[in-house]
Design a protein around this motif. Structure first.
Motif, short mmCIF file in Angstrom:
data_model
loop_
_atom_site.label_atom_id
_atom_site.label_comp_id
_atom_site.label_asym_id
_atom_site.label_seq_id
_atom_site.Cartn_x
_atom_site.Cartn_y
_atom_site.Cartn_z
N VAL A 494 0.41 -37.67 33.28
CA VAL A 494 0.62 -37.13 34.29
C VAL A 494 2.12 -37.54 35.27
N PRO A 495 2.32 -38.82 35.69
CA PRO A 495 3.76 -39.33 35.66
C PRO A 495 4.27 -38.96 34.96
N ALA A 538 -11.84 -41.97 39.87
CA ALA A 538 -11.62 -41.45 41.69
C ALA A 538 -10.63 -42.32 42.15
N GLN A 539 -10.09 -43.76 41.25
CA GLN A 539 -9.23 -44.78 41.59
C GLN A 539 -7.74 -44.18 41.13
N PHE A 540 -7.99 -43.12 39.90
CA PHE A 540 -6.57 -42.67 39.60
C PHE A 540 -4.92 -43.05 40.48
N GLN A 541 -4.35 -43.23 40.82
CA GLN A 541 -3.67 -43.51 41.50
C GLN A 541 -3.14 -41.81 41.07
N GLU A 542 -2.82 -40.87 40.69
CA GLU A 542 -2.48 -39.43 40.76
C GLU A 542 -3.30 -38.63 40.78
N VAL A 543 -4.91 -39.30 40.46
CA VAL A 543 -6.78 -38.92 40.77
C VAL A 543 -6.92 -38.59 41.97
N LYS A 544 -6.10 -40.22 42.79
CA LYS A 544 -6.79 -40.61 44.15
C LYS A 544 -6.54 -39.25 45.38
#
Length: 902
Positions: A494-495, A538-544
């Motif tokens: 994603v990033p 839940a802690q992923f940078q793109e998901v949070k």
């Protein structure tokens, strides 16, 4: 004996194109039945004609599960004598009607079978079907019948229409008991019942009927061992027929879904299973087709069938040659099909069955002998890999081809990754499925940064599709590969390709439901992997920032969900709340409380405990808003154990005593109060004993005037629990008084009063003597002059006080440091001159200095008993008339508890 009457449907008022009335002419597990046209007019009517005129005894109707008519009327029709038999010449007589249930109780999943017992003669049966029951599944207001069955006696002798069919046998004349055994006018065989044909394979049903006739013949011939074998064979074949009927339904469904691989597999499975059972039961010998009575011993004891082999172990057989359309032979009805030819021990390469001649009846067809060991029964491929085990079997060289349904479903994925890779993902071999996911992971890793965003988005969504499918896989290796692919997509892909939050939300919303289902898996490793990945995602940078994971987790579940899944869900919410909190996390008081309230309704106690922990932790953070989602806190609510535990936890958090603690405190207070009353009563009794009679006064010489320094003696130290009067100087030598009457005189303030009886003195000591005071901490009565010593050395609360070095007062330890630091207290040269009430060095010099300070007009303003003593009229013999004289020294026991009342 009544039997099944063959019939055919000759008239119907309307029918749906896909469910025509001719379906009612046959009975089999795959019968679709008849349905009326959409939005048809009611009532609908249909007429069936019997193959022969019959005396009808039982009519059976099997109704559709949700296309249900409200009622059905029955008419029997017959043709007058000397009139051609035709529908136009039929005359009908109404028999009655039956009402049908709306089927709501079964959830529209069961079909209702109505059996009506009648006694009517005729050639026609007319059904009048009324309007339908309204339900959400019947959107076109249709009615439907799945099957019709008529049981009765064919009329063989027109001159005797009431005569019954008769089984002729010579032995019936010799043994009349057999007549009732065979010719039963009211007995209906279970083989003629509609439930038998609707769940039995037609070919097996035909064999069972033949065996039943053989059994009746064997009974007539007294061949009871043979009849017993036939009875057991019939019971075994009924189970086999039901299983084959189930396979036939599955095969028909596969054909409708265009899953021809599964349909072929089912067909092979049915044929092999059928032949194996025929060999095991030795049907050729049971039917005695060769004419021998007892060719061999037939063991019909139930035996366990061998475990069917896996699909990969089945020998590959080429498909049978296709018959040109023009050469197709007409298909015989099920009841007229001959028994299939059975294979010999050494079958030819392409076994074929000799065609049956059209004129040969089924009962006279020859069944080949059954030889050789039973063949294995192929089963539909079942995954032989447990979710927690590894597999050592070698995989096939290539994945099987995809069905048309799978090709349509995965068309978008095939456009991205190609059909060979997707075929591996859809393979029935777990190693191919794992290889497919690893290949997709490699491709997304190698995708260049310069790839257009739309192309990257297409690959991203195609990969998510495969991940979602693989998350349902029971093999742990495939499940882990899916998690690894999803992690790479969300963390790096994603990033790297600058996809939007909408793409991230799409991936989470597609995969989270399947992932949450895996948290309730029976395998511990699969369950732990799923829970760990949810918390990690839940802690992923793109998901949070999307808050998708917490929102999916706090969706309430049904109270009927499995306990393992419910516990995992609540534990996930608890951990997410600890990790993310309420601020900008997607978690709110509202959605957490709604989730927890649903969890409290679950039947599992461990789920309740976790939900309670979440609510209590939430109350610590936000307080009273949590109570808005709970019932009102009252005695009725607290009768519920769950709510009582929650409200008691809330009270502890708020610093309030719980109701149990309040009850315990109340009991303790009552016990303490009772102890004080008992102690007071005992001390009052001691006072009464002391004040009885006269006390002698010690004689001595006066060495000077009253108040002289040389005549003073220091105040003696009191023992704990006693009040002692300060010693008076001895009387002068000139004083001739040797006895002082202390009756009706206070020994502390020297007040004399006629009311000072024993009871009156007690009340005076406790309530009005200005020289005494009750300690606020231990409830003892002490002299004000020695109150400081009492607090420092004798009081029950002495550990809570310290002596000030400036004013010599007893200061509470909680205030001592600040008191010493402020230095606001006056410096006291001696403790005897410092008053503990007004905190001043205002006690005059002399023997009567404390009396003057505590009882005088300008005395201590902080003594509440001073004004009360001043307002009293002085009685005769008031102290002070003769200086240097006073009452004798006397001890008064300490009274604990409340002041005595008169």
């Amino acid at each position: 004996m009544p039997q099944k009457i063959p019939f055919r449907l000759i008239h119907v008022s309307g029918q749906d194109d896909g469910y025509q009335a001719v379906e009612l002419n046959t009975h089999s597990p795959v019968t679709k039945g008849w349905q009326s046209t959409r939005f048809s007019l009611y009532p609908q009517d249909m007429v069936v004609q019997m193959d022969t005129r019959a005396r009808m005894r039982k009519i059976q109707i099997l109704v559709h599960q949700h296309l249900i008519p409200t009622k059905i009327e029955f008419y029997v029709g017959d043709v007058p004598d000397d009139t051609p038999i035709s529908l136009q010449n039929a005359r009908y007589t109404r028999l009655g009607y039956v009402a049908l249930s709306n089927n709501e109780k079964t959830g529209f999943k069961a079909r209702e079978l109505k059996s009506v017992h009648v006694d009517a003669m005729g050639s026609y049966l007319k059904l009048v079907i009324h309007k339908n029951h309204v339900n959400k599944y019947n959107v076109y207001n249709q009615v439907g019948l799945v099957a019709i069955n008529v049981i009765g006696d064919p009329v063989t002798n027109p001159l005797d229409p009431n005569g019954y069919p008769y089984v002729a046998d010579e032995r019936l004349n010799e043994d009349p008991a057999l007549r009732g055994l065979i010719n039963k006018p009211d007995y209906i065989s279970p083989l003629d019942d509609l439930a038998f044909d609707m769940y039995q394979d037609p070919e097996v049903a035909q064999i069972i009927r033949k065996l039943e006739r053989k059994k009746q013949e064997a009974v007539l011939q007294e061949r009871y061992d043979y009849a017993k074998k036939l009875k057991q064979a019939i019971a075994d074949l009924q189970k086999v027929g039901e299983k084959l009927g189930k396979y036939e339904v599955e095969k028909r469904q596969a054909v409708e879904n265009e899953d021809y691989d599964k349909a072929k597999l089912k067909k092979v499975q049915m044929d092999e299973y059928r032949l194996q059972v025929y060999k095991q039961l030795a049907l050729h010998d049971l039917l005695e087709i060769a004419g021998t009575r007892h060719p061999q011993v037939v063991d019909l004891e139930p035996t366990r069938l061998p475990t069917p082999p896996k699909l990969a172990e089945l020998p590959h057989t080429p498909p049978p040659p296709q018959t040109p359309p023009g050469d197709e032979q007409p298909r015989l009805p099920y009841d007229e099909r001959p028994l299939p030819a059975l294979k010999n021990r050494d079958p030819p390469p392409e076994p074929t069955s000799p065609p049956a001649s059209p004129g040969t009846p089924p009962d006279e067809q020859v069944v080949p002998a059954l030889k050789g060991p039973p063949q294995p029964v192929p089963q539909e491929e079942e995954l032989a890999v447990d979710a927690e085990d590894e597999v050592d079997a070698a995989p096939p060289s290539a994945a099987e081809s995809m069905s048309e349904k799978d090709l349509r479903e995965a068309s978008a994925v095939i456009d991205v990754f190609g059909e060979p890779l997707v075929a591996k993902a859809y393979s029935k071999n777990w190693s191919f499925r794992e290889d497919a996911l690893l290949s997709v992971l490699k491709q997304v890793q190698e995708l260049p940064d310069s790839t257009p965003r739309e192309e990257a988005r297409s690959m991203f969504r195609a990969a998510v599709f495969l991940v979602r499918r693989a998350m349902k896989d029971k093999v742990l290796a495939v499940f882990k590969a899916a998690l690894s692919l999803l992690k790479h997509l969300l963390e790096e892909f994603v990033p790297k390709h600058k996809l939007t939050k909408a793409d991230v939300s799409y991936a989470v919303e597609k995969t989270m439901p399947e992932l949450l289902l895996r948290t309730g898996d029976t395998g511990a490793r699969s369950r732990d992997e799923a829970k760990r990945f949810v918390l990690e995602m839940a802690q992923f940078q793109e998901v949070k920032p999307t808050h998708s994971v917490p929102i999916e987790c706090v969706k309430p579940f049904k109270v009927t969900v499995a306990p393992r899944l419910a516990l995992s869900r609540t534990e996930l919410v608890e951990q997410l709340y600890k990790d993310l909190g309420l601020e900008n996390s997607g978690l709110t008081v509202e959605n957490i409380m709604q989730f927890c309230l649903q969890a409290l309704q679950h039947k599992n106690g461990t789920v309740h405990e976790v939900a309670e922990r979440i609510i209590i932790a939430l109350y610590k953070d936000v307080g009273n808003p949590v109570k808005n989602y709970l019932p009102h806190d009252d005695d009725k609510t607290r009768k519920n154990t769950l709510y009582r535990q929650l409200f008691e936890a809330f009270d502890k958090i708020d610093g309030k005593p719980t109701k149990d603690e309040l009850k315990k405190q109340k009991v303790a207070d009552e016990a303490k109060k009772q102890a004080e009353i008992e102690a007071l009563q005992s001390q009052l009794q001691a006072l009464k004993d002391m004040n009885k009679g006269t006390v002698s006064v010690d004689d001595g010489k006066g060495a000077g005037k009253a108040g002289g320094k040389d005549n003073k003696k220091p105040t003696p130290r009191r023992s704990k629990g006693q009040i002692k009067l300060k010693p008076k100087p001895p009387p002068d030598e000139d004083d001739t008084s040797t006895v002082y009457n202390i009756d009706k005189t206070c020994i502390f303030c020297n007040e004399k009063n006629e009311a000072f009886t024993e009871e009156g003195l007690d009340i005076h000591y406790w309530k009005s003597c200005p020289m005494l005071r009750r300690c606020a901490h231990c409830k003892q009565v002490v002299e004000i002059a020695s109150l400081t010593d009492h607090l420092l050395s004798e009081c029950d609360a002495k550990d809570n006080f310290s002596k000030c070095p400036r004013c010599t007062e007893a200061i509470p330890k909680a205030e001592f440091d600040q008191h010493v630091k402020d230095k606001n207290c006056p410096v006291s040269p001696t403790q005897n001159k410092h008053c503990p009430l007004c905190h001043q060095n205002s006690v005059p010099e002399g023997e009567d200095g404390w009396k003057e300070h505590l009882m005088g007009k300008n005395g201590c303003k902080q003594n509440p008993r001073r004004l009360q003593a001043l307002n009293k009229q002085p009685g005769p013999g008031k102290p002070g008339a003769a200086k240097g004289k006073g009452p004798p020294k006397k001890s008064l026991p300490v009274a604990k508890g409340k002041t005595p009342r008169t």
